[in-house]
Scaffold this motif. Structure first.
Motif, mmCIF file in Angstrom:
data_model
loop_
_atom_site.group_PDB
_atom_site.id
_atom_site.type_symbol
_atom_site.label_atom_id
_atom_site.label_comp_id
_atom_site.label_asym_id
_atom_site.label_seq_id
_atom_site.Cartn_x
_atom_site.Cartn_y
_atom_site.Cartn_z
ATOM 1 N N ILE A 617 0.848 -1.189 0.000
ATOM 2 C CA ILE A 617 0.000 0.000 0.000
ATOM 3 C C ILE A 617 0.885 1.241 0.000
ATOM 4 O O ILE A 617 2.100 1.161 0.200
ATOM 5 C CB ILE A 617 -0.955 0.011 1.222
ATOM 6 C CG1 ILE A 617 -0.156 0.024 2.529
ATOM 7 C CG2 ILE A 617 -1.917 -1.156 1.171
ATOM 8 C CD1 ILE A 617 -1.035 0.171 3.764
ATOM 9 N N GLY A 618 0.268 2.393 -0.214
ATOM 10 C CA GLY A 618 1.028 3.640 -0.265
ATOM 11 C C GLY A 618 1.990 3.654 -1.431
ATOM 12 O O GLY A 618 1.658 3.229 -2.549
ATOM 13 N N VAL A 619 3.195 4.094 -1.192
ATOM 14 C CA VAL A 619 4.197 4.148 -2.254
ATOM 15 C C VAL A 619 4.536 2.757 -2.770
ATOM 16 O O VAL A 619 4.961 2.589 -3.926
ATOM 17 C CB VAL A 619 5.466 4.868 -1.744
ATOM 18 C CG1 VAL A 619 6.192 4.025 -0.714
ATOM 19 C CG2 VAL A 619 6.397 5.243 -2.883
ATOM 20 N N PHE A 620 4.331 1.735 -1.949
ATOM 21 C CA PHE A 620 4.651 0.359 -2.337
ATOM 22 C C PHE A 620 3.603 -0.253 -3.264
ATOM 23 O O PHE A 620 3.747 -1.385 -3.695
ATOM 24 C CB PHE A 620 4.795 -0.512 -1.090
ATOM 25 C CG PHE A 620 5.938 -0.120 -0.211
ATOM 26 C CD1 PHE A 620 7.240 -0.467 -0.530
ATOM 27 C CD2 PHE A 620 5.723 0.632 0.929
ATOM 28 C CE1 PHE A 620 8.297 -0.094 0.276
ATOM 29 C CE2 PHE A 620 6.774 1.010 1.747
ATOM 30 C CZ PHE A 620 8.075 0.655 1.421
ATOM 31 N N ALA A 621 2.547 0.513 -3.564
ATOM 32 C CA ALA A 621 1.506 0.006 -4.464
ATOM 33 C C ALA A 621 1.866 0.223 -5.926
ATOM 34 O O ALA A 621 1.188 -0.289 -6.814
ATOM 35 C CB ALA A 621 0.168 0.681 -4.155
ATOM 36 N N ASN A 622 2.929 0.985 -6.184
ATOM 37 C CA ASN A 622 3.356 1.274 -7.557
ATOM 38 C C ASN A 622 4.844 0.983 -7.673
ATOM 39 O O ASN A 622 5.670 1.680 -7.085
ATOM 40 C CB ASN A 622 3.055 2.737 -7.900
ATOM 41 C CG ASN A 622 3.301 3.064 -9.358
ATOM 42 O OD1 ASN A 622 4.051 2.380 -10.041
ATOM 43 N ND2 ASN A 622 2.658 4.132 -9.837
ATOM 44 N N SER A 623 5.182 -0.041 -8.433
ATOM 45 C CA SER A 623 6.570 -0.495 -8.486
ATOM 46 C C SER A 623 7.514 0.540 -9.082
ATOM 47 O O SER A 623 8.726 0.464 -8.887
ATOM 48 C CB SER A 623 6.674 -1.792 -9.295
ATOM 49 O OG SER A 623 6.212 -1.585 -10.621
ATOM 50 N N SER A 624 6.982 1.521 -9.812
ATOM 51 C CA SER A 624 7.851 2.549 -10.389
ATOM 52 C C SER A 624 8.218 3.627 -9.383
ATOM 53 O O SER A 624 9.062 4.468 -9.665
ATOM 54 C CB SER A 624 7.159 3.188 -11.597
ATOM 55 O OG SER A 624 5.989 3.887 -11.194
ATOM 56 N N LEU A 625 7.592 3.609 -8.223
ATOM 57 C CA LEU A 625 7.849 4.643 -7.226
ATOM 58 C C LEU A 625 8.821 4.206 -6.135
ATOM 59 O O LEU A 625 9.145 5.003 -5.254
ATOM 60 C CB LEU A 625 6.526 5.081 -6.572
ATOM 61 C CG LEU A 625 5.447 5.626 -7.503
ATOM 62 C CD1 LEU A 625 4.237 6.093 -6.698
ATOM 63 C CD2 LEU A 625 5.986 6.784 -8.345
ATOM 64 N N PHE A 626 9.280 2.956 -6.179
ATOM 65 C CA PHE A 626 10.194 2.513 -5.123
ATOM 66 C C PHE A 626 11.111 1.428 -5.674
ATOM 67 O O PHE A 626 10.859 0.844 -6.731
ATOM 68 C CB PHE A 626 9.426 1.991 -3.908
ATOM 69 C CG PHE A 626 8.765 0.654 -4.109
ATOM 70 C CD1 PHE A 626 9.363 -0.527 -3.664
ATOM 71 C CD2 PHE A 626 7.534 0.567 -4.744
ATOM 72 C CE1 PHE A 626 8.764 -1.748 -3.855
ATOM 73 C CE2 PHE A 626 6.911 -0.655 -4.940
ATOM 74 C CZ PHE A 626 7.535 -1.821 -4.495
ATOM 75 N N SER A 627 12.189 1.205 -4.953
ATOM 76 C CA SER A 627 13.132 0.149 -5.339
ATOM 77 C C SER A 627 13.620 -0.562 -4.094
ATOM 78 O O SER A 627 13.982 0.068 -3.101
ATOM 79 C CB SER A 627 14.321 0.741 -6.095
ATOM 80 O OG SER A 627 15.288 -0.266 -6.365
ATOM 81 N N VAL A 628 13.597 -1.904 -4.146
ATOM 82 C CA VAL A 628 14.113 -2.719 -3.040
ATOM 83 C C VAL A 628 15.127 -3.737 -3.564
ATOM 84 O O VAL A 628 15.366 -4.767 -2.931
ATOM 85 C CB VAL A 628 12.962 -3.435 -2.302
ATOM 86 C CG1 VAL A 628 12.085 -2.453 -1.553
ATOM 87 C CG2 VAL A 628 12.123 -4.268 -3.280
ATOM 88 N N LEU A 629 15.731 -3.451 -4.704
ATOM 89 C CA LEU A 629 16.723 -4.369 -5.275
ATOM 90 C C LEU A 629 17.865 -4.606 -4.296
ATOM 91 O O LEU A 629 18.228 -3.737 -3.513
ATOM 92 C CB LEU A 629 17.298 -3.779 -6.576
ATOM 93 C CG LEU A 629 16.362 -3.680 -7.782
ATOM 94 C CD1 LEU A 629 17.052 -2.920 -8.901
ATOM 95 C CD2 LEU A 629 15.931 -5.064 -8.241
ATOM 96 N N GLY A 630 18.435 -5.806 -4.365
ATOM 97 C CA GLY A 630 19.625 -6.093 -3.581
ATOM 98 C C GLY A 630 19.372 -6.321 -2.105
ATOM 99 O O GLY A 630 20.300 -6.239 -1.306
ATOM 100 N N ASN A 631 18.128 -6.567 -1.721
ATOM 101 C CA ASN A 631 17.802 -6.954 -0.345
ATOM 102 C C ASN A 631 17.289 -8.383 -0.394
ATOM 103 O O ASN A 631 16.095 -8.635 -0.611
ATOM 104 C CB ASN A 631 16.742 -6.007 0.246
ATOM 105 C CG ASN A 631 17.278 -4.619 0.502
ATOM 106 O OD1 ASN A 631 17.927 -4.354 1.506
ATOM 107 N ND2 ASN A 631 17.002 -3.704 -0.430
ATOM 108 N N ASP A 632 18.178 -9.329 -0.183
ATOM 109 C CA ASP A 632 17.864 -10.719 -0.476
ATOM 110 C C ASP A 632 16.957 -11.386 0.549
ATOM 111 O O ASP A 632 16.525 -12.515 0.340
ATOM 112 C CB ASP A 632 19.160 -11.529 -0.598
ATOM 113 C CG ASP A 632 20.032 -11.012 -1.727
ATOM 114 O OD1 ASP A 632 19.464 -10.671 -2.777
ATOM 115 O OD2 ASP A 632 21.256 -10.939 -1.563
#
Length: 921
Positions: A617-632
C-alpha cells in the motif's frame, strides 16, 4: 387729479414694471436651477452616467458626486474657469471597478481623461471619438477588451494615447493615421495582431511608440523612418521577423531603441554608433542577429544600457568601453564572441576600468577564451553583478577579484579555472551569491569565506577542493543554500553548519569523502527542504535527530556505510517526497510508517540488508515509485517484484529428508549429462535461425538515454565492469517496460573495440536464449565527448551469479531451475556454434553474463569479447588473453587460437583437456 391718460400711462408703467420684475424673478430662478445642475446639464448628466457604471469604489472617491456640490468641485473633476465646463477627469489608481459610460463622449470640452490603473472592463466606447478637444487619453492598466475603436480618429487634437496593459485584440485601425498631432502611442501588453502597419509612418509627429508584448507579427515597415522626431521605440516580444530597415538607423534623435525577444535577422550597420549618437538604451537581445558587434558602438557616448544577449553575434569583441562613461548595464550572453586565442582577446575588460557607473556585467556562454586579466579588479566599485560562467576562461582566478567590493553576485562557474580559490574573496563583504562550480579549483576552501556575512547562496560543486569543510561557514548567518558536492572534501561534517537556521533551501555535501556520523545538531535545520549527504564515507546509524527536520522534502543518504535500522523518528517527515537510503548496510524490517506517507514520490531502499515483508500500500503500491533491489531477505510485495512468498508465522519447519535429496539428485545429474551430450553433438538437421537483416531498430539519442536513466543515476546502476556500466532505465514512450542501458567507458582501453565486436555479433544473431538487444546509440554527450551505448531488454531476475552467490541462507534457485538454466545455456551455445551463418565464439561465458528473465529463462549476454570465426574480427589480439580468470580455458592462455570448442568450455572452470563432448561438465 390725474387725467385718464395719466392713469393709463401709470397703469402701463406698472404693467411693464411687473413684467420686468417677473422676468427678473424667472431669470434668477432659472439661474439658481441652472447653477444647481452645474452650469451645463449635459456635463452634469454625463458625469452621473459615469458614476452609475461604477460597481466598486473602495476609497469612496465618488461620494462627493452628489447634488450638494457643484460638479466642478467633485473629486477628480476639473472645469474651465470661464464656461464651467468639464475639461479634465483624473481618476487614476483609485481601484474603481466597472465599465466606461458612453456618455463620457458628451463632455465636449474634455481635454484630459485619465483612468489608468483601475479595473475598468468591457469595450472602449466608440463615443469617445466625439471628443474633438481631447489631447490626452489614458486608459492603460485596466481590463478593457475588444478592438481599438476606429472613430478615435475623431479626436483630431489627440497628442498622447495610452492603451497599454489591457486585453485589447484585433489590429491597429487604419483610421489612426489621421491623428496628425499624435506624439505618443503606447499600447504594449495587449493581444494586438496584424503587424505594425506601414500607414503609421504618416504620423510624422510621433516621438514615442511602444508596442511591446503584443503578438503583432510581420516585419518592421520601412515607413517608420518618417518619424524624424522619434526618441523612444519599444517593440520587444512582438513576434517580428525579417531585418531591421536601414531607415530606422537614420532616426538620429533616438534615445531608446528596444526590439528584444523577436525573430529579427541580419546584421547591424557598421556605423550604427555614428548614426544614433543620442542612444542611451540599445536592447536587441533574444533575436537571431549575426555578424560582428560594430566597434562604432563605442561612439554612443551617452549609452547607459547595452543588451545584446541571445543572438548569433560572432568574432572578437572590439568595442572600446572606455568611451562609454555612463554605461550602467552590459549584457552580451549567449553569443560567440571568441577571438583567435590571441593575448588581447579579453582586452575589453581592460577598457571597462573607466566605466565608473557600471552596475551589471554579463558575458555568459560567449566562448571567451584565455586567462582572466588582473585588470578585472579595476572595474567599478559600483559593480554588483558579474557573470562570466560557461566560457573557457583558464588559469588562476586573480586575487584582484577581491577589489570588487560592491559585488552582490559573482558567477564564474563552468570554466577552466584552476589553482586555489584566492583568500581575497573574503573581502567581498556585500556578496550574496557566489558560484565557482564546474571548474578545477583545488586546495582547501578558504576560511576567509566565512567573512561573507551576507552570503545567501554558495555553489562550489564539481571542483577538486580538498581538506575539511571550514567551520567559518557557520558565520554566514544568512546562508540558505550550500552546495559543495562532487569534490574530495574529507573529515567530519562540522557541527557549525547544522547550527545555521537560515539553511532552508539546500544542503548538498554529496560525492565527497566525508567521514564520521551525522551530528545530532542536524535537528536544528527545522526549515531545510533538501539534504543530500549521499556517496561519502559516513558511518554509524541514521541519527534520530533527522526526524526533527520537519520541512524536509528530499533526503539523500545513499552510498554511505550506515548501519542499523531506519529510525522511527523519521515518521515525523510527513512532507517527504524523495527518500534515498540505498547502498548502505541498513537492516531490519521496512518500517510501517513508510507506506502511510501520501507525499512520497520515490523511495529507494535498494542494496541494503532489509528483511521481512514488503508492503503493498502507499508508495509500495506502484513499483515505479520505489526500489528494493539487492535486499535478499525481503519477501512478498507486488507480484512484479518477483520476491519469494513470505512464510506463514507459527508451526515448526520440517526438515527435508536427506535420503530423498540423494534419490532426486543422482538420476537428475545423469539426465543432465545426457541432455548436455545430445545438445553438444554435431549440427542438427533443423534449419538455422536467421537474424532479420531488415529489422528496424529503435532510434534513441543521448538525451533520451540520459532521461531514461535519470541522468545515469547511481540509483539505477545495476552492474559495472572494467569498460562499461549498466543502468536500469525506462523511456517516456513506454512507461511500463524497463530496459538495460550498457554505457561504454570509451576512455578505457578496449572499450571501443568491444562496442564494435558486440554490435557485429548482435547483427548476426537472434535466439530466445540470447539477450535481446533493442538498439544502440553512437553519439556525443553534452560536453562534446564520444558516447556509445547498447540498449537491452531488462532481465528482472538479474544474473546467475547473483542467484548462486546470494547472501540469503539458501539459494534462490532450486535444482530443477538450475537444470533448466543449464539447458538454456547449452541451447544458446549450440546455436552460436552450429546454427549461425557465421560461427560465433562468445569468449567470456560466465555466471555473471547469464541473465534470467521473469520466468527464470536464461539469456546469454555481453558479447564484448565475441569473435566471428572466419572474419577479420577473429584475429587474435597481441595485447594478451581476453576473458575472465577462472572461466577461460588454459589452451587459450598458452597461445591456442580461439575455437568454438574452447568457448564452449568457458561456462564453469574449464579443465585443460576439455573436449566438446563434455563442454558443460
Amino acid at each position: 387729479m390725474n387725467s385718464p391718460k395719466a392713469i393709463i400711462c401709470l397703469a402701463s408703467s406698472s404693467r411693464i414694471s411687473f413684467l420686468l420684475y417677473s422676468l427678473t424673478i424667472i431669470c434668477l430662478t432659472s439661474a439658481t436651477v441652472f447653477a444647481s445642475s452645474g452650469g451645463n446639464e449635459t456635463d452634469y448628466q454625463a458625469l452621473l452616467s459615469f458614476k452609475s457604471k461604477i460597481t466598486e469604489d473602495p476609497y469612496q472617491i465618488l461620494t462627493s458626486w452628489n447634488h450638494s456640490f457643484h460638479f466642478c468641485e467633485w473629486s477628480g473633476i476639473s472645469c474651465g474657469k470661464r464656461h464651467k465646463r468639464v475639461t479634465a477627469i483624473e481618476l487614476s489608481s483609485k481601484s474603481l471597478r466597472g465599465s466606461l459610460s458612453p456618455h463620457v463622449g458628451n463632455l465636449s470640452f474634455l481635454h484630459y481623461l485619465s483612468l489608468w490603473n483601475n479595473s475598468f472592463q468591457g469595450t472602449i466606447p466608440h463615443e469617445l471619438g466625439r471628443l474633438s478637444r481631447l489631447r490626452r487619453l489614458g486608459l492603460h492598466e485596466n481590463k478593457f477588451s475588444g478592438v481599438i475603436p476606429q472613430n478615435l480618429s475623431g479626436c483630431s487634437n489627440l497628442e498622447k494615447l495610452w492603451l497599454n496593459k489591457n486585453w485589447l485584440i484585433g489590429s491597429i485601425p487604419k483610421e489612426m493615421s489621421l491623428l496628425s498631432k499624435l506624439t505618443g502611442l503606447v499600447m504594449n501588453d495587449n493581444k494586438l495582431t496584424g503587424g505594425i502597419p506601414p500607414f503609421l509612418g504618416n504620423i510624422t509627429s510621433m516621438e514615442m511608440f511602444t508596442a511591446t508584448g503584443n503578438p503583432l507579427g510581420g516585419r518592421i515597415p520601412d515607413t517608420l523612418g518618417h518619424w524624424k522626431s522619434l526618441t523612444l521605440f519599444y517593440s520587444g516580444e512582438c513576434n517580428l521577423n525579417g531585418s531591421i530597415p536601414p531607415s530606422i538607423f537614420n532616426l538620429s534623435l533616438l534615445v531608446t531603441f528596444s526590439l528584444s525577444a523577436n525573430h529579427l535577422t541580419g546584421s547591424l550597420p557598421s556605423d550604427i554608433g555614428n548614426q544614433l549618437p543620442n542612444l542611451e538604451g540599445l536592447q536587441l537581445w533574444g533575436n537571431e542577429l549575426t555578424g560582428v558587434l560594430p566597434p562604432s558602438i563605442s561612439n554612443c557616448s551617452k549609452l547607459v544600457i547595452l543588451e545584446m544577449s541571445e543572438n548569433n553575434f560572432s568574432g572578437k569583441l572590439t568595442i572600446d568601453f572606455s568611451k562609454l562613461r555612463d554605461i550602467n548595464l552590459i549584457e552580451m550572453s549567449n553569443n560567440n564572441l571568441h577571438g583567435r586565442g590571441e593575448a588581447d582577446d579579453l582586452w575589453f575588460i581592460e577598457s571597462l576600468k573607466n566605466c565608473t557607473k557600471l552596475v551589471k556585467l554579463e558575458f555568459v556562454n560567449c566562448n571567451l577564451i584565455g586567462v582572466l586579466p588582473v585588470s578585472i579588479g579595476n572595474l567599478s566599485h559600483q559593480l554588483n553583478s558579474l557573470y562570466l560562467r560557461d566560457n573557457q576562461l583558464s588559469g588562476s582566478l586573480p586575487s584582484s577579484i577581491g577589489s570588487l567590493v560592491g559585488l552582490t553576485t559573482l558567477g564564474l562557474g563552468r570554466n577552466r579555472f584552476k589553482g586555489k580559490i584566492p583568500t581575497t574573496i573574503g573581502n567581498l563583504q556585500k556578496l550574496q551569491r557566489l558560484s565557482l562550480t564546474n571548474n578545477k579549483f583545488s586546495g582547501p576552501i578558504p576560511d576567509a569565506i566565512g567573512n561573507l556575512s551576507l552570503l545567501i547562496e554558495l555553489y562550489l560543486y564539481s571542483n577538486k577542493l580538498e581538506g575539511h569543510i571550514p567551520s567559518s561557514l557557520g558565520k554566514c548567518k544568512k546562508l540558505d543554500l550550500l552546495n559543495l558536492a562532487d569534490n574530495t572534501l574529507s573529515g567530519k561534517l562540522p557541527w557549525q553548519l547544522p547550527k545555521l537556521p537560515s539553511l532552508t533551501v539546500l544542503l548538498n555535501l554529496s560525492q565527497n569523502s566525508l567521514s564520521g556520523s551525522i551530528p545530532t545538531q542536524i535537528k536544528d535545520l527545522k526549515m531545510l527542504c533538501e539534504l543530500d549527504l549521499s556517496y561519502n564515507n559516513l558511518t554509524g546509524t541514521i541519527t534520530s535527530s533527522l526526524g526533527e527536520c520537519i520541512s524536509l522534502t528530499k533526503l539523500y543518504l545513499s552510498g554511505n556505510i550506515f548501519q542499523g535500522i531506519i529510525p522511527s523518528s523519521l515518521s515525523s517527515l510527513r512532507g517527504l517526497e524523495v527518500l534515498d537510503i540505498s547502498h548502505n548496510n541498513l537492516s531490519g524490517k521496512i518500517p510501517q510508517f513508510l507506506d502511510k506517507w501520501n507525499s512520497l514520490e520515490f523511495l529507494n531502499l535498494s542494496f541494503n540488508d532489509f528483511e521481512g515483508q514488503v508492503p503493498i500500500i502507499g508508495v509500495f503500491a506502484n513499483s515505479s515509485l520505489f526500489s528494493v533491489l539487492g535486499n535478499d531477505r525481503l519477501c512478498g510485495g507486488l507480484v512484479t517484484l518477483k520476491l519469494p512468498k513470505c512464510k506463514e508465522k507459527g508451526g515448526k519447519k520440517k526438515r527435508f529428508p536427506f535420503f530423498i535429496l540423494v534419490i532426486v539428485i543422482a538420476p537428475t545429474l545423469l539426465i543432465v549429462l545426457c541432455c548436455v551430450y545430445l545438445l553438444c553433438k554435431k549440427k542438427r538437421n533443423s534449419q538455422p535461425s536467421q537474424s532479420s537483416g531488415n529489422e528496424r531498430f529503435l532510434k534513441v539519442s543521448y538525451n533520451e538515454l540520459l532521461k531514461a536513466t535519470d541522468r545515469f543515476s547511481t540509483a539505477n546502476l545495476i552492474g559495472e565492469g572494467g569498460i562499461s556500466s549498466v543502468y536500469k532505465g525506462i523511456f517516456d514512450s513506454d512507461d511500463d517496460k524497463f530496459v538495460a542501458v550498457k554505457v561504454l567507458h570509451l576512455q578505457n582501453r578496449g572499450a571501443h573495440r568491444s562496442f564494435l565486436a558486440e554490435c557485429e555479433a548482435w547483427r548476426n544473431i537472434r535466439h530466445r536464449n540470447l539477450l535481446k538487444i533493442i538498439t544502440s546509440c553512437s553519439s556525443v554527450d553534452f560536453q562534446g565527448n564520444d558516447f556509445k551505448a547498447l540498449v537491452y531488454e531488462f532481465m528482472s531476475n538479474g544474473s546467475v551469479h547473483d542467484s548462486l552467490h546470494s547472501s540469503a541462507n539458501t539459494s534462490k534457485l532450486n535444482l530443477l531451475q538450475r537444470i533448466n538454466i543449464l539447458k538454456d545455456v547449452a541451447t544458446a551455445l549450440d546455436y552460436l556454434h552450429n546454427h549461425c551463418q557465421k560461427t560465433i565464439v562468445h569468449g567470456d561465458l560466465k555466471p555473471s553474463n547469464i541473465l534470467l528473465d521473469a520466468d527464470l529463462v536464461a539469456h546469454v549476454g555481453d558479447f564484448g569479447l565475441a569473435r566471428l570465426l572466419g572474419t577479420d574480427l577473429n584475429q587474435n589480439s597481441s595485447t594478451g588473453v581476453k576473458g575472465t580468470i577462472g572461466y577461460a580455458p588454459p589452451e587459450y592462455g598458452i597461445g591456442s587460437e580461439m575455437t568454438s570448442s574452447l568457448s564452449s568450455c568457458m561456462y564453469g572452470k574449464a579443465e585443460s583437456n576439455c573436449k566438446k563432448e563434455r563442454c558443460m561438465s
